[in-house]
Design a protein around this motif. Structure first.
Motif, mmCIF file in Angstrom:
data_model
loop_
_atom_site.group_PDB
_atom_site.id
_atom_site.type_symbol
_atom_site.label_atom_id
_atom_site.label_comp_id
_atom_site.label_asym_id
_atom_site.label_seq_id
_atom_site.Cartn_x
_atom_site.Cartn_y
_atom_site.Cartn_z
ATOM 1 N N ARG A 1 -44.683 -57.372 56.582
ATOM 2 C CA ARG A 1 -43.642 -57.093 55.584
ATOM 3 C C ARG A 1 -43.483 -58.270 54.635
ATOM 4 N NH1 ARG A 1 -41.025 -55.242 60.183
ATOM 5 N NH2 ARG A 1 -39.588 -57.002 60.202
ATOM 6 N N ARG A 2 -43.544 -59.478 55.175
ATOM 7 C CA ARG A 2 -43.443 -60.669 54.315
ATOM 8 C C ARG A 2 -44.607 -60.707 53.323
ATOM 9 N NH1 ARG A 2 -40.059 -64.847 55.676
ATOM 10 N NH2 ARG A 2 -41.529 -66.352 54.795
ATOM 11 N N ARG A 3 -45.775 -60.389 53.787
ATOM 12 C CA ARG A 3 -46.945 -60.405 52.907
ATOM 13 C C ARG A 3 -46.771 -59.387 51.777
ATOM 14 N NH1 ARG A 3 -50.257 -60.276 56.624
ATOM 15 N NH2 ARG A 3 -50.624 -58.048 56.773
ATOM 16 N N SER A 4 -46.259 -58.206 52.101
ATOM 17 C CA SER A 4 -46.068 -57.183 51.070
ATOM 18 C C SER A 4 -45.022 -57.604 50.041
ATOM 19 C CB SER A 4 -45.654 -55.856 51.713
ATOM 20 O OG SER A 4 -44.332 -55.936 52.242
ATOM 21 N N ARG B 1 -34.958 -57.879 57.412
ATOM 22 C CA ARG B 1 -36.275 -57.254 57.275
ATOM 23 C C ARG B 1 -37.375 -58.288 57.107
ATOM 24 N NH1 ARG B 1 -36.320 -52.227 53.471
ATOM 25 N NH2 ARG B 1 -35.190 -51.511 55.315
ATOM 26 N N TYR B 2 -37.041 -59.418 56.470
ATOM 27 C CA TYR B 2 -38.073 -60.408 56.129
ATOM 28 C C TYR B 2 -37.870 -61.765 56.807
ATOM 29 C CZ TYR B 2 -38.683 -56.894 52.482
ATOM 30 O OH TYR B 2 -38.860 -55.711 51.802
ATOM 31 N N GLY B 3 -36.761 -61.945 57.504
ATOM 32 C CA GLY B 3 -36.534 -63.183 58.242
ATOM 33 C C GLY B 3 -36.267 -64.396 57.377
ATOM 34 N N PHE C 1 -32.169 -59.202 49.773
ATOM 35 C CA PHE C 1 -32.072 -58.053 50.678
ATOM 36 C C PHE C 1 -31.622 -58.502 52.057
ATOM 37 C CE2 PHE C 1 -33.554 -55.110 53.845
ATOM 38 C CZ PHE C 1 -33.333 -53.859 53.292
ATOM 39 N N ASP C 2 -32.261 -59.559 52.580
ATOM 40 C CA ASP C 2 -31.879 -60.089 53.899
ATOM 41 C C ASP C 2 -30.465 -60.651 53.894
ATOM 42 O OD1 ASP C 2 -34.179 -59.418 55.244
ATOM 43 O OD2 ASP C 2 -35.015 -61.447 55.304
ATOM 44 N N ARG C 3 -30.081 -61.299 52.800
ATOM 45 C CA ARG C 3 -28.735 -61.868 52.710
ATOM 46 C C ARG C 3 -27.680 -60.768 52.879
ATOM 47 N NH1 ARG C 3 -26.830 -66.313 49.821
ATOM 48 N NH2 ARG C 3 -28.752 -67.292 50.559
ATOM 49 N N MET C 4 -27.886 -59.650 52.219
ATOM 50 C CA MET C 4 -26.938 -58.544 52.325
ATOM 51 C C MET C 4 -27.006 -57.878 53.697
ATOM 52 S SD MET C 4 -25.225 -58.597 49.537
ATOM 53 C CE MET C 4 -25.351 -60.367 49.883
#
Length: 220
Positions: free
Chosen positions: A193-196, A165-167, A153-156
């Motif tokens: 967000r990372r935890r989720s 969104r997640y770093g 997701f982050d790559r795109m």
């Protein structure tokens, strides 16, 4: 006599209940085994490609970790010449396997084969293929998506010029250490967000990058 009949009836009901209760997990196990049996050739192929993908990177990073800048440039040339063609072969094969179907879930092919398919996607240089794979993952329920979904997701997001969104992509480099990327959605809630998404806290992630890759170098 009546008491014996009552006890006997209760015993029969109890045994029947136990038999019914034990049948459900047996049926579930049978279905799972049958699914794995049907997918056995794909499981073996994905797992084999994934094992090679990971072993190449483990050995290469070990050589590169403490190398000088000059040696790193030479090693990067070796990677491009010797290992990138293998990545490209894996991508072409995975494209063929995914043609006309959804993403390979852990339920269908097991955790290892599903993770292998994801590793091939994330290590690909084919952005359109990555978009297609992300769309297949997003069609799944959250609990069926691969654990690396947030990374893709982050790559795109980076490709599209949107905040992460997640770093998980392109960290900054400060004094030879990996640091938080500049463009992050709502930074104050990053760790939530990372935890989720099943990811470790961001500071732990940066420490892992430093351990895996050694010192970083700012972009030229």
């Amino acid at each position: 006599m009546r008491g014996k009949l009552v006890v006997g009836a209760v015993l029969c009901l109890t045994i029947h209940g136990l038999a019914s209760a034990s049948q459900e997990p047996v049926d579930a196990a049978s279905k799972a085994i049958e699914a794995l049996r049907r997918n056995a050739p794909i499981i073996r192929e994905l797992a084999g490609m994934g094992a090679l993908d990971q072993e190449m990177r483990t050995r290469f990073l070990a050589l590169r970790q403490n190398a000088s800048d000059e040696d790193r440039r030479a090693l990067d040339g070796v990677w491009a010449r010797e290992f990138e063609p293998i990545d490209q072969q894996h991508v072409m094969r995975l494209k063929a396997l995914l043609n006309g179907r959804g993403w390979f879930t852990a339920e269908q092919v097991g955790d290892r084969a599903s993770a292998a398919a994801f590793a091939i996607v994330i290590h690909s240089n084919d952005v359109e293929f990555q978009r297609e794979a992300l769309a297949k993952m997003e069609a799944l329920s959250a609990d069926q998506r691969p654990s690396g979904y947030a990374i893709l997701f982050d790559r795109m997001a980076v490709e599209d010029g949107r905040p992460q969104r997640y770093g998980t992509q392109r960290p900054e480099c400060l004094d030879g250490k990996h640091a938080r990327p500049k463009s992050i959605e709502d930074p104050s809630h990053l760790d939530a967000r990372r935890r989720s998404a099943g990811l470790q806290p961001f500071d732990e992630y940066l420490a892992l990058l430093d351990k895996m890759y050694g010192r970083c170098s700012p972009p030229a």
